[in-house]
Each structure stands twice: as structure tokens, then as C-alpha cells.
Design a protein around this motif. Structure first.
Motif, PDB file in Angstrom:
ATOM      1  N   ILE C   5       0.971  -0.971  -0.815  1.00 31.77           N
ATOM      2  CA  ILE C   5       0.506   0.276  -0.003  1.00 31.77           C
ATOM      3  C   ILE C   5       0.854   0.860   0.295  1.00 31.77           C
ATOM      4  N   LEU C   6       0.567   2.475  -0.701  1.00 31.66           N
ATOM      5  CA  LEU C   6       1.488   3.391  -0.871  1.00 31.66           C
ATOM      6  C   LEU C   6       0.495   4.982  -0.573  1.00 31.66           C
ATOM      7  N   ILE C   7       1.040   5.180   0.851  1.00 27.56           N
ATOM      8  CA  ILE C   7       0.122   6.384   1.080  1.00 27.56           C
ATOM      9  C   ILE C   7       0.856   8.129   0.527  1.00 27.56           C
ATOM     10  N   THR C   8       0.005   8.412  -0.223  1.00 30.54           N
ATOM     11  CA  THR C   8       1.209   9.835  -0.556  1.00 30.54           C
ATOM     12  C   THR C   8       0.027  11.103  -0.164  1.00 30.54           C
ATOM     13  N   GLY C   9       0.539  12.273   0.643  1.00 33.65           N
ATOM     14  CA  GLY C   9      -0.292  13.666   0.254  1.00 33.65           C
ATOM     15  C   GLY C   9       0.712  14.494   0.479  1.00 33.65           C
ATOM     16  N   GLY C  10       0.281  15.627   0.771  1.00 32.65           N
ATOM     17  CA  GLY C  10       1.591  17.090   0.705  1.00 32.65           C
ATOM     18  C   GLY C  10       1.596  16.921   2.874  1.00 32.65           C
ATOM     19  N   LEU C  81       6.008  -0.231   7.863  1.00 34.99           N
ATOM     20  CA  LEU C  81       5.272   1.296   6.981  1.00 34.99           C
ATOM     21  C   LEU C  81       6.667   1.049   7.636  1.00 34.99           C
ATOM     22  N   VAL C  82       6.905   2.106   5.867  1.00 32.12           N
ATOM     23  CA  VAL C  82       8.100   2.433   5.632  1.00 32.12           C
ATOM     24  C   VAL C  82       7.828   3.913   5.634  1.00 32.12           C
ATOM     25  N   ASP C  83       8.477   4.835   7.001  1.00 31.43           N
ATOM     26  CA  ASP C  83       7.905   6.575   6.640  1.00 31.43           C
ATOM     27  C   ASP C  83       9.416   7.107   6.688  1.00 31.43           C
ATOM     28  N   PHE C 119       4.021   1.782   2.654  1.00 32.46           N
ATOM     29  CA  PHE C 119       5.154   2.821   1.822  1.00 32.46           C
ATOM     30  C   PHE C 119       4.101   4.347   1.924  1.00 32.46           C
ATOM     31  N   VAL C 120       5.091   5.671   3.190  1.00 23.28           N
ATOM     32  CA  VAL C 120       4.311   6.574   2.960  1.00 23.28           C
ATOM     33  C   VAL C 120       5.442   7.466   2.056  1.00 23.28           C
ATOM     34  N   ALA C 152       3.415  -0.768  -8.533  1.00 20.38           N
ATOM     35  CA  ALA C 152       3.904  -1.962  -7.680  1.00 20.38           C
ATOM     36  C   ALA C 152       3.416  -2.010  -6.548  1.00 20.38           C
ATOM     37  N   SER C 153       2.276  -1.219  -6.781  1.00 17.68           N
ATOM     38  CA  SER C 153       0.970  -1.500  -5.014  1.00 17.68           C
ATOM     39  C   SER C 153       0.488  -1.972  -5.458  1.00 17.68           C
ATOM     40  N   ASP C 154      -0.974  -2.852  -4.917  1.00 18.50           N
ATOM     41  CA  ASP C 154      -2.183  -2.944  -4.601  1.00 18.50           C
ATOM     42  C   ASP C 154      -2.948  -1.533  -4.238  1.00 18.50           C
ATOM     43  N   GLU C 155      -2.724  -1.438  -3.647  1.00 20.36           N
ATOM     44  CA  GLU C 155      -3.570   0.075  -2.993  1.00 20.36           C
ATOM     45  C   GLU C 155      -2.793   1.238  -3.191  1.00 20.36           C
ATOM     46  N   VAL C 156      -3.293   2.480  -3.990  1.00 22.79           N
ATOM     47  CA  VAL C 156      -3.084   3.944  -3.567  1.00 22.79           C
ATOM     48  C   VAL C 156      -3.860   4.900  -2.735  1.00 22.79           C
ATOM     49  N   ILE C 157      -3.131   5.489  -1.895  1.00 22.02           N
ATOM     50  CA  ILE C 157      -4.248   6.124  -1.673  1.00 22.02           C
ATOM     51  C   ILE C 157      -4.033   7.905  -1.042  1.00 22.02           C
TER      52      ILE C 157
END
Lengths: 168, 168, 168
Positions: C5-10, C81-83, C119-120, C152-157
């Protein structure tokens, strides 16, 4: 009936790749309308990189200023991908042209198109407020232009990490 | 029961227009709570532009600091549009006020409202990390404030090229 | 089968909080892989703030460079959790490493994982174009890395004001 699609997103968010995929899903051949004016080596490298990725399905037209004219000239040749509105706006502003009039004329030219038009544009207004007035003026202009073209588009897509997020 | 809506987005992403449309869809008359402190000509022009677009359905209240008080004073007069939280935060920080306490107090004042409250705020954290520490502190504060108000809101909308994208 | 899972944002969009909630929804204990190199007081405060928020469910591993190795070493210990990826990229570029090779190797290491990886990362490309070439190079690299990991991720948020917006 023609279809207009706007792809917006940040730098390196995969906008051009998404736009190219959509264009070639609509027809076997497409027209790439490049608004970039190559002014330095960094931009030359960037343009070359983009051209390399596109294949033989594409014909290319360079048009830094008269986008409405370029659309009129290429209608009937398949989907047109305009990459990108933000560079076009830069060219208009640097050249002292009336970007508001040009932007509205572009939006008004869209319903008359027979072949699809896919626009790529940039999100430039989600960072901290820039120090200098010119940069603030540019990001205001870019935001307004994006709104005008989005209002005239059938679909609007936000590119996030290379993926399309449907807005309209 | 009151409804709270947060509209966020970049510069010139159409946030205010979306917020005004929502406010007037909820009632025939609404209250515009302006947080801007007019400090220079550029800001004066921007405020004038906003006022021009709004029509006679709006009454206007200028309140740069005490938003919780402004909401209490206007409850019963119809939907309140607060434009915007980012300028409010700027006023709090420049004035040396405790923005964390003020932000939390504002979030806590929302459930007591009878009439709807619509907040406009800005995305300022999606650009490159700013060079100066004050700008970094401001964007961190703006992000936290947005989170607090979003958590207390019934709906959250991201404005993209003038279009609303539902987040909550 | 592993989930990525990839979490992206400002900045301060609530990415880490969303990522932590997801990690602990997948298992009672999780591993926090910190990529931050503490180089000054401001970063030290930020790291301390993040650690304070996390509870006893977390074990922590600091790894500024060899993320593929850190994932291999922790597989079997629960969700990782990779941050965050953006600090990792900073470390690679400042250290003169080949970030493209490292980024692709990381993406290729993901299918072999047994335990989930979250991933963050940061959106850094939606502001005005930076003045200096290094900042432009960094935001281009960050955008490409985000695209590779997203593919490469199953989910992107996308995190917006602390709320998750599903992209993939």
C-alpha cells in the motif's frame, strides 16, 4: 461528436503517459501538439525524453502560441494531445499576449472540433504562497485557465503517482 | 441539525465558487465571513474581485481573528461561509496568538451551531519543502488545522480545476 | 500473499496517521522502518513527535539507505511501515547513490514479501516550478519514484486533510 479530456497533476505525476494511453485508445494514430519552446538544455533534454517514449503512431506539431489554430489545422487527423497548457500560458505571458482572451478563445473553439482533444496541464497552486508577485500572478493565471478548460471538458482526470483519479 | 463542510484546494482551484454555490443551495440568503486583513493593494484587489462575484444574497462580516465569536454572533442568519482558514491562521500567527488553542476551540464550537458552516481552506503542502523555517512552520500549522476542521466536518471536498472531488 | 500500500499526500496531510491505522488493522504488532537521518534539531523534534504518537505495538528500525535489505530482514515480523520514501530519496541523492537503480530494486523486491508493506511518501510537485535546478531534479525524481512504487502497489491512497482518498 468530439470529446475533450483534461489531465491535470503535479510534476512527474504521470500526466503525459496517461494522456498518451487515452489518445491511442481512441484511434490508431494521434497528433502530438507540443507547446514547449526549447529555450535551454534542460528543456531540450525533457522534450527529447518525451519524444523518445512516443512511438510511430504519433505525428508531432510544435505550436507555442496559436493553439486554436493548431486544433483547426489538425482536425480530421485523429485525437490531438496538447502538452501542455502550462507551457502555453508561460509563452503567452512571456510574449506579452492577452492570455485571458487566448484562454477563453481556446475554450470556445472546443465544441467545434470533430476529433478528440486531450489537454495536459499542471497543478502549480498547492505549495506555499510564492515570494514574488510574478510567480503568484502565474499560478493564479494557471488556475483560472485550468478552470476554463475543465468547464469545457467532458472528462477531467487528476494524475496521482502515475494513476488516474476521475474528477469529472 | 447543523452541517459543516470543508472545501480545500490549491490557489485558483475554484474553492470559493464551489463554497458559494453550496451555501446558496442550502438557503436563499447566506453570511460571508471574511478573514482577510487588507494589508496591501494586491490583497485589496483580490477582496474586491471576490465581493463583486457575490450578489445581494450575501451579507458580509469581516473577522480576522475571533472566528468562534463570529459564528456565535451569526447563528440563525443562515449558512455561514468562512473564507478562508489559511488567512485566519496567518492572522493568528502574525499576531502572536496561540493558533493551536484557537484552532481546537473553533473545531469544538462547530457541533453547537444551528445553521450550516462552510469553510474554505488552502492546500499549501504539496510543493517542494520551503527553504525558510517560518514557511515550513506555517505549512505544518495549515495542514494540522485542516485536519482538525476536516475531522469535525460532515463533508470534505477537494477542489480540482474548479470541480468538486468528494473526500468525505 | 503480501499486500503493498502506498500513502501519498502533502506535508501534514495525515499520511503517517493513516498508514499507522492501516498497519495495525492488519496485525496486532507492526514494524516501523524510519528512513530519516537526524541531521538537525528540527528533524529530531519531528522524529520524536512521531515516535511519541506510536504505542507499544511498534518495533522501530532505522534504515536511511538499504530499504530492500530492511524489508528482507523484517519479513515475518508483521506489517512494515516505511516512513518515508521522500527522505529515503533525499538520503540516496545526498550520498551520491544511484537512486534510479535503488528505486527499481525496491519495486522489484516487493512481490517477494510475505508480510504487508505500507509506504508513506510526499507530494512535492504541485507548487510553482522551483528556481533552482537541484530542487527541480529532486521533485522529478520524487515523482518518478512515486510512480514506480505506485505501479507495484495493490492500493494507492491520497491523504487530504487527514482523510484517505482511494486512487487505486
Amino acid at each position: 461528436m468530439s470529446k475533450t479530456i483534461l489531465i491535470t497533476g503535479g510534476a512527474r505525476s504521470g500526466k503525459s503517459g496517461i494522456a498518451e494511453t487515452i489518445a491511442l485508445s481512441l484511434a490508431p494514430r494521434a497528433v502530438y501538439i507540443a507547446t514547449a519552446e526549447v529555450r535551454d538544455q534542460e528543456m531540450a533534454s525533457r522534450v527529447a525524453l518525451h519524444q523518445e517514449r512516443r512511438g510511430e503512431e504519433w505525428s508531432t506539431l510544435a505550436e507555442p502560441l496559436d493553439l486554436a489554430g493548431a486544433l483547426a489545422a489538425t482536425d480530421g487527423q485523429g485525437p490531438r494531445l496538447v502538452d501542455c497548457l502550462t507551457l502555453w500560458l508561460t509563452n503567452l505571458m512571456l510574449g506579452g499576449h492577452d492570455w485571458r482572451a487566448a484562454g477563453r478563445a481556446l475554450a470556445e473553439a472546443l465544441p467545434a472540433q470533430t476529433d478528440p482533444v486531450i489537454f495536459v496541464t499542471n497543478e502549480v497552486g498547492s505549495g506555499i504562497v510564492p515570494d514574488n508577485a510574478l510567480a503568484r500572478e502565474f499560478r493564479d493565471a494557471a488556475g483560472l485557465l485550468n478552470q476554463w478548460i475543465a468547464a469545457a471538458s467532458d472528462e477531467v482526470i487528476l494524475a496521482v503517482s502515475g494513476l488516474p483519479l476521475k474528477v469529472k
